[in-house]
Design a protein around this motif. Structure first.
Motif, mmCIF file in Angstrom:
data_model
loop_
_atom_site.group_PDB
_atom_site.id
_atom_site.type_symbol
_atom_site.label_atom_id
_atom_site.label_comp_id
_atom_site.label_asym_id
_atom_site.label_seq_id
_atom_site.Cartn_x
_atom_site.Cartn_y
_atom_site.Cartn_z
ATOM 1 N N THR A 2 -5.101 18.775 11.752
ATOM 2 C CA THR A 2 -4.692 20.170 11.947
ATOM 3 C C THR A 2 -4.059 20.332 13.322
ATOM 4 N N ALA A 3 -3.063 21.191 13.405
ATOM 5 C CA ALA A 3 -2.449 21.567 14.681
ATOM 6 C C ALA A 3 -2.282 23.080 14.680
ATOM 7 N N ARG A 4 -2.615 23.678 15.805
ATOM 8 C CA ARG A 4 -2.488 25.131 15.927
ATOM 9 C C ARG A 4 -1.540 25.458 17.067
ATOM 10 N N ALA A 11 -0.077 13.138 12.899
ATOM 11 C CA ALA A 11 -0.679 12.116 13.760
ATOM 12 C C ALA A 11 -2.200 12.168 13.687
ATOM 13 N N ARG A 12 -2.754 13.378 13.694
ATOM 14 C CA ARG A 12 -4.213 13.520 13.621
ATOM 15 C C ARG A 12 -4.742 13.077 12.260
ATOM 16 N N ALA A 13 -3.990 13.358 11.206
ATOM 17 C CA ALA A 13 -4.403 12.911 9.877
ATOM 18 C C ALA A 13 -4.371 11.386 9.788
ATOM 19 N N MET A 14 -3.351 10.766 10.398
ATOM 20 C CA MET A 14 -3.271 9.306 10.384
ATOM 21 C C MET A 14 -4.373 8.678 11.239
ATOM 22 N N GLU A 15 -4.733 9.334 12.352
ATOM 23 C CA GLU A 15 -5.858 8.849 13.157
ATOM 24 C C GLU A 15 -7.150 8.906 12.350
ATOM 25 N N ASP A 16 -7.351 9.993 11.617
ATOM 26 C CA ASP A 16 -8.524 10.131 10.760
ATOM 27 C C ASP A 16 -8.539 9.025 9.701
ATOM 28 N N LEU A 17 -7.397 8.808 9.080
ATOM 29 C CA LEU A 17 -7.292 7.756 8.071
ATOM 30 C C LEU A 17 -7.558 6.382 8.689
ATOM 31 N N GLY A 18 -7.013 6.133 9.871
ATOM 32 C CA GLY A 18 -7.229 4.862 10.552
ATOM 33 C C GLY A 18 -8.706 4.620 10.843
ATOM 34 N N TRP A 68 0.862 -1.177 0.000
ATOM 35 C CA TRP A 68 0.000 0.000 0.000
ATOM 36 C C TRP A 68 0.896 1.223 0.000
ATOM 37 N N LYS A 69 0.514 2.202 -0.780
ATOM 38 C CA LYS A 69 1.312 3.426 -0.880
ATOM 39 C C LYS A 69 0.653 4.534 -0.055
ATOM 40 N N THR A 70 1.478 5.229 0.719
ATOM 41 C CA THR A 70 1.001 6.321 1.561
ATOM 42 C C THR A 70 1.869 7.549 1.341
ATOM 43 N N ARG A 71 1.229 8.697 1.284
ATOM 44 C CA ARG A 71 1.944 9.966 1.179
ATOM 45 C C ARG A 71 1.375 10.913 2.220
ATOM 46 N N ILE A 72 2.262 11.688 2.833
ATOM 47 C CA ILE A 72 1.839 12.693 3.811
ATOM 48 C C ILE A 72 2.278 14.062 3.304
ATOM 49 N N TYR A 73 1.331 14.983 3.272
ATOM 50 C CA TYR A 73 1.598 16.357 2.841
ATOM 51 C C TYR A 73 1.352 17.274 4.028
ATOM 52 N N LEU A 74 2.289 18.194 4.280
ATOM 53 C CA LEU A 74 2.188 19.138 5.391
ATOM 54 C C LEU A 74 2.218 20.565 4.863
ATOM 55 N N PHE A 75 1.330 21.400 5.409
ATOM 56 C CA PHE A 75 1.233 22.804 5.002
ATOM 57 C C PHE A 75 1.171 23.656 6.261
ATOM 58 N N GLU A 76 2.006 24.678 6.330
ATOM 59 C CA GLU A 76 1.985 25.554 7.493
ATOM 60 C C GLU A 76 1.738 26.984 7.041
ATOM 61 N N GLU A 77 0.821 27.641 7.777
ATOM 62 C CA GLU A 77 0.522 29.038 7.488
ATOM 63 C C GLU A 77 -0.004 29.689 8.758
ATOM 64 N N GLU A 78 0.623 30.764 9.173
ATOM 65 C CA GLU A 78 0.186 31.565 10.316
ATOM 66 C C GLU A 78 -0.134 30.719 11.547
ATOM 67 N N HIS A 79 0.839 29.989 12.046
ATOM 68 C CA HIS A 79 0.734 29.209 13.280
ATOM 69 C C HIS A 79 -0.246 28.040 13.198
ATOM 70 N N THR A 80 -0.625 27.642 11.994
ATOM 71 C CA THR A 80 -1.506 26.491 11.810
ATOM 72 C C THR A 80 -0.850 25.532 10.823
ATOM 73 N N THR A 81 -0.754 24.279 11.211
ATOM 74 C CA THR A 81 -0.210 23.254 10.331
ATOM 75 C C THR A 81 -1.346 22.312 9.956
ATOM 76 N N LYS A 82 -1.466 22.042 8.672
ATOM 77 C CA LYS A 82 -2.464 21.100 8.176
ATOM 78 C C LYS A 82 -1.733 19.939 7.513
ATOM 79 N N ALA A 83 -2.274 18.757 7.721
ATOM 80 C CA ALA A 83 -1.686 17.556 7.129
ATOM 81 C C ALA A 83 -2.755 16.821 6.347
ATOM 82 N N ARG A 84 -2.320 16.229 5.263
ATOM 83 C CA ARG A 84 -3.177 15.358 4.456
ATOM 84 C C ARG A 84 -2.395 14.076 4.226
#
Length: 83
Positions: free
Chosen positions: A38-40, A58-65, A7-23
């Motif tokens: 998301t982490a703030r 970690a939160r994105a992986m929990e969502d995926l799980g 299985w192939k997995t990719r993690i993308y991280l984006f940070e903007e103004e003290h907020t990090t989003k992961a997919r």
């Protein structure tokens, strides 16, 4: 019975103004799922990007799980078994 798959997995991280989003994207070859997290940073805390990355991922992986478990439970029901 032996079964091997990849299985192939990719993690993308984006940070903007003290907020990090992961997919996180999972491709099983037959199914594709995407988890989000998301982490703030508290404005009174020191900004440490690695912490935001870790929490958001970690939160994105929990969502995926959770999605993967729901999918498995549905497949179990379809097969006539109980989760």
């Amino acid at each position: 019975m032996t079964h091997t798959t990849e299985w192939k997995t990719r993690i993308y991280l984006f940070e903007e103004e003290h907020t990090t989003k992961a997919r996180v994207e999972l491709d099983t070859g037959t199914t594709r799922l995407t988890g989000h997290g998301t982490a703030r940073c508290n404005p009174t805390d020191v900004d440490v990007p690695e912490i935001g990355d870790e929490l958001a991922a970690a939160r994105a992986m929990e969502d995926l799980g959770a999605q993967l478990k729901r999918l498995a439970y549905g497949d179990m029901e379809d097969a006539g078994t109980r989760p």
